[in-house]
Design a protein around this motif. Structure first.
Motif, mmCIF file in Angstrom:
data_model
loop_
_atom_site.group_PDB
_atom_site.id
_atom_site.type_symbol
_atom_site.label_atom_id
_atom_site.label_comp_id
_atom_site.label_asym_id
_atom_site.label_seq_id
_atom_site.Cartn_x
_atom_site.Cartn_y
_atom_site.Cartn_z
ATOM 1 N N LEU A 22 0.851 -1.182 0.000
ATOM 2 C CA LEU A 22 0.000 0.000 0.000
ATOM 3 C C LEU A 22 0.890 1.236 0.000
ATOM 4 O O LEU A 22 2.044 1.184 0.429
ATOM 5 C CB LEU A 22 -0.887 0.024 1.254
ATOM 6 N N THR A 23 0.343 2.336 -0.493
ATOM 7 C CA THR A 23 1.034 3.624 -0.374
ATOM 8 C C THR A 23 0.064 4.566 0.336
ATOM 9 O O THR A 23 -1.144 4.278 0.402
ATOM 10 C CB THR A 23 1.338 4.215 -1.762
ATOM 11 N N ALA A 24 0.575 5.714 0.779
ATOM 12 C CA ALA A 24 -0.319 6.689 1.421
ATOM 13 C C ALA A 24 -1.372 7.147 0.421
ATOM 14 O O ALA A 24 -2.539 7.361 0.782
ATOM 15 C CB ALA A 24 0.508 7.866 1.930
ATOM 16 N N GLU A 25 -0.972 7.247 -0.862
ATOM 17 C CA GLU A 25 -1.921 7.683 -1.879
ATOM 18 C C GLU A 25 -3.066 6.664 -2.021
ATOM 19 O O GLU A 25 -4.241 7.040 -2.030
ATOM 20 C CB GLU A 25 -1.165 7.809 -3.208
ATOM 21 N N VAL A 27 -5.895 0.359 9.098
ATOM 22 C CA VAL A 27 -5.156 -0.005 7.893
ATOM 23 C C VAL A 27 -4.106 -1.005 8.340
ATOM 24 O O VAL A 27 -3.443 -0.806 9.360
ATOM 25 C CB VAL A 27 -4.503 1.229 7.240
ATOM 26 N N MET A 28 -3.998 -2.078 7.573
ATOM 27 C CA MET A 28 -3.045 -3.104 7.954
ATOM 28 C C MET A 28 -2.007 -3.278 6.856
ATOM 29 O O MET A 28 -2.359 -3.400 5.683
ATOM 30 C CB MET A 28 -3.831 -4.392 8.140
ATOM 31 N N VAL A 29 -0.733 -3.267 7.232
ATOM 32 C CA VAL A 29 0.329 -3.538 6.260
ATOM 33 C C VAL A 29 1.208 -4.651 6.822
ATOM 34 O O VAL A 29 1.243 -4.883 8.036
ATOM 35 C CB VAL A 29 1.195 -2.276 5.977
ATOM 36 N N ALA A 30 1.899 -5.337 5.913
ATOM 37 C CA ALA A 30 2.861 -6.353 6.348
ATOM 38 C C ALA A 30 4.179 -6.041 5.667
ATOM 39 O O ALA A 30 4.233 -5.892 4.452
ATOM 40 C CB ALA A 30 2.387 -7.746 5.951
ATOM 41 N N THR A 31 5.239 -5.914 6.442
ATOM 42 C CA THR A 31 6.537 -5.570 5.881
ATOM 43 C C THR A 31 7.634 -6.310 6.638
ATOM 44 O O THR A 31 7.767 -6.112 7.835
ATOM 45 C CB THR A 31 6.743 -4.029 5.882
ATOM 46 N N PRO A 32 8.359 -7.236 5.949
ATOM 47 C CA PRO A 32 8.160 -7.738 4.597
ATOM 48 C C PRO A 32 6.804 -8.435 4.467
ATOM 49 O O PRO A 32 6.257 -8.914 5.447
ATOM 50 C CB PRO A 32 9.282 -8.757 4.419
ATOM 51 N N SER A 33 6.345 -8.487 3.189
ATOM 52 C CA SER A 33 5.019 -9.045 2.964
ATOM 53 C C SER A 33 5.065 -10.523 2.594
ATOM 54 O O SER A 33 6.032 -11.004 2.025
ATOM 55 C CB SER A 33 4.344 -8.251 1.842
ATOM 56 N N ASN A 34 4.012 -11.209 2.936
ATOM 57 C CA ASN A 34 3.747 -12.536 2.414
ATOM 58 C C ASN A 34 2.572 -12.337 1.453
ATOM 59 O O ASN A 34 1.544 -11.838 1.893
ATOM 60 C CB ASN A 34 3.337 -13.465 3.570
ATOM 61 N N ALA A 89 4.336 7.935 5.819
ATOM 62 C CA ALA A 89 3.244 8.644 5.133
ATOM 63 C C ALA A 89 1.909 7.915 5.364
ATOM 64 O O ALA A 89 0.870 8.560 5.566
ATOM 65 C CB ALA A 89 3.553 8.745 3.640
ATOM 66 N N ILE A 90 1.938 6.578 5.368
ATOM 67 C CA ILE A 90 0.696 5.816 5.620
ATOM 68 C C ILE A 90 0.222 6.066 7.053
ATOM 69 O O ILE A 90 -0.961 6.331 7.309
ATOM 70 C CB ILE A 90 0.925 4.298 5.368
ATOM 71 N N TYR A 91 1.162 6.019 7.980
ATOM 72 C CA TYR A 91 0.854 6.249 9.407
ATOM 73 C C TYR A 91 0.199 7.627 9.585
ATOM 74 O O TYR A 91 -0.832 7.762 10.261
ATOM 75 C CB TYR A 91 2.175 6.135 10.167
ATOM 76 N N THR A 92 0.772 8.611 8.916
ATOM 77 C CA THR A 92 0.240 9.978 9.027
ATOM 78 C C THR A 92 -1.173 10.048 8.430
ATOM 79 O O THR A 92 -2.077 10.651 9.016
ATOM 80 C CB THR A 92 1.183 10.963 8.284
ATOM 81 N N ALA A 93 -1.360 9.375 7.273
ATOM 82 C CA ALA A 93 -2.676 9.406 6.619
ATOM 83 C C ALA A 93 -3.744 8.725 7.495
ATOM 84 O O ALA A 93 -4.853 9.239 7.661
ATOM 85 C CB ALA A 93 -2.602 8.699 5.268
ATOM 86 N N VAL A 94 -3.374 7.591 8.091
ATOM 87 C CA VAL A 94 -4.342 6.851 8.916
ATOM 88 C C VAL A 94 -4.706 7.674 10.147
ATOM 89 O O VAL A 94 -5.876 7.785 10.531
ATOM 90 C CB VAL A 94 -3.756 5.479 9.341
ATOM 91 N N LYS A 95 -3.678 8.295 10.753
ATOM 92 C CA LYS A 95 -3.947 9.094 11.960
ATOM 93 C C LYS A 95 -4.837 10.291 11.640
ATOM 94 O O LYS A 95 -5.754 10.619 12.393
ATOM 95 C CB LYS A 95 -2.621 9.583 12.555
ATOM 96 N N ALA A 96 -4.548 10.922 10.496
ATOM 97 C CA ALA A 96 -5.341 12.106 10.124
ATOM 98 C C ALA A 96 -6.811 11.715 9.950
ATOM 99 O O ALA A 96 -7.716 12.509 10.200
ATOM 100 C CB ALA A 96 -4.787 12.710 8.832
ATOM 101 N N HIS A 97 -7.031 10.474 9.551
ATOM 102 C CA HIS A 97 -8.399 9.985 9.351
ATOM 103 C C HIS A 97 -9.044 9.575 10.677
ATOM 104 O O HIS A 97 -10.254 9.348 10.753
ATOM 105 C CB HIS A 97 -8.333 8.776 8.402
#
Ligand SMILES: Cc1ncc(COP(=O)(O)O)c(C=O)c1O
Length: 394
Positions: free
Chosen positions: A155-158, A171-178, A191-199
């Motif tokens: 995922l990206t922030a966009e 929002v859930m991310v996996a890093t590294p991903s399976n 950027a994702i963290y910031t976007a999720v918090k702003a929401h």
């Protein structure tokens, strides 16, 4: 005979792991004398490291076989907090560490304490399939966002901003991903963290392959703040799949609710496994685990060019985990059939794309390099043979 079978409707969307069918067939073939190269299994081939086994044996001798506190053995929580300090320079309060039966237990707890019925959780497709099911089990709605090599299958922030709706809770991310082995950059994760918090939502980061990043030790999302959930496990890097032990680092404000729920659904994670896991943080064990990380890296460095050399497309170079997610459309438009033909004809087991979501699964397969290089070479030779002789395919 029991004739009044009424399975709850929430089970309707719980899909099987198709790879288990292939695995069962692979075992059947093996028991009839066929040699099978296993490139489907998402668990390290290395045994549990000796320092962990010895700590487990000592725990048995000492009679540590009773329930432990629902959030885990205090000594293990302290060790995990110290691990974040030593490895990443991040300070973690041991009280925010919750020990669980595998990271699967942590995923169940986090979805239960966060998601109201009808609320949605954004996640990448392809992704780890159980995440959708954990959300559905609590009445939530998994929103799987198609991702491709343009964003490193992450995922990206966009993408997150485009998909956010008033009902998005997390929002859930996996890093590294399976299944892709790709890693989110620190910038994108921020950027994702910031976007999720702003929401007004919550970020959940699955770091269960964090220990298996190649070329760098990587980072942890806990460096971003203490208002997100990080999931981790003793299964993969620490080689303890069958011991069923994982953990989560949760914002302190959630710990008491998680504790209450863990008391009810698990009572306690395995005592034996927790005492054993203390051995995982010794200098001797760390050295061994780092040798294994180097071995996985060598396997990736062998397998990636070997597979692209015979015509699979692997658009994003995986920086971690032990998976390669390959486009097999040059050979087939049905990856499930392709996987099954490969198994039947030349005895190579891989995982079909349909185990990881609905985003072009028919053109993708996952190779796991959880076997040594000679066996991987044998697998590549057999696949080459299979691809050269289309008429011999089942
Ligand atoms: C991304 C991811 N998360 C979570 C899990 C669950 O693992 P465990 O319950 O063994 O910790 C897996 C297992 O393969 C996985 O790939």
């Amino acid at each position: 005979m029991f004739s009044n079978i009424k399975i709850a409707s929430r089970m309707n969307n719980i899909r099987p792991f198709y790879v288990m069918e292939l695995l069962a067939r692979a075992r059947e073939l093996e028991s009839s004398g066929r040699s099978i190269v296993h490139m489907e299994i998402g668990e390290p081939d290395f045994p549990t490291p000796e320092p962990i086994v010895l700590a487990g044996k000592a725990a048995l001798d000492l009679g540590h076989t009773r329930y432990l506190p629902a959030t885990g053995l205090p000594e293990l929580k302290t060790q995990i907090a110290a691990f974040y300090q030593t490895r990443f320079g991040v300070s973690v309060d041991p009280a925010s560490v919750i020990i669980t039966p595998g990271s699967s237990g942590a995923l169940q707890l986090v979805m239960s304490v966060l998601i109201e019925p009808g609320e949605s959780v954004l996640m990448a497709d392809p992704g780890y399939p159980c995440n959708r099911h954990f959300v559905e089990l609590v009445g939530g709605v998994p929103k799987c966002i198609p991702v491709g090599h343009e964003t490193g299958y992450q995922l990206t922030a966009e993408l997150v901003n485009e998909a956010l709706t008033p009902d998005t809770k997390a929002v859930m991310v996996a890093t590294p991903s399976n299944p892709t082995g790709t890693v989110l950059s620190r910038e994108e994760l921020t950027a994702i963290y910031t976007a999720v918090k702003a929401h007004g939502g919550v970020l959940i980061v699955d770091e269960i392959y964090q220990g298996l990043i190649y070329g760098t030790t990587g980072t942890t999302a806990l460096a971003l703040g203490d208002d997100l959930f990080v999931i981790n496990s003793f299964s993969k890097y620490f080689g303890m799949t069958g011991w069923r032990l994982g953990w989560m680092v949760a914002p302190l404000a959630y710990v008491s609710a998680i504790d209450r729920l863990a008391q009810n659904i698990f009572i306690s994670s395995s005592s034996l496994a927790q005492y054993a896991a203390i051995g995982a943080f010794s200098a001797e064990c760390t050295e061994l685990l780092e040798q294994r990380r180097a071995a996985f890296r060598k396997r990736r460095d062998y397998l990636l060019p070997a597979l692209t050399g015979i015509g699979f497309k692997i658009a994003s170079v995986p920086q971690g985990a032990f998976y390669l997610y390959a486009d097999c459309s040059a050979f087939s438009d049905d990856s499930f059939r392709f996987s099954s033909d490969l198994l039947e004809t030349v005895g190579v087991a891989i995982t079909p794309g349909r185990d990881f979501g609905d985003n072009q699964p028919e053109r993708h397969i996952r190779f796991a390099y959880t076997t040594d290089i000679p066996k991987l070479k044998e697998g590549v030779d057999r696949i080459t043979d299979f691809l050269r002789k289309p008429l011999s395919r089942v």
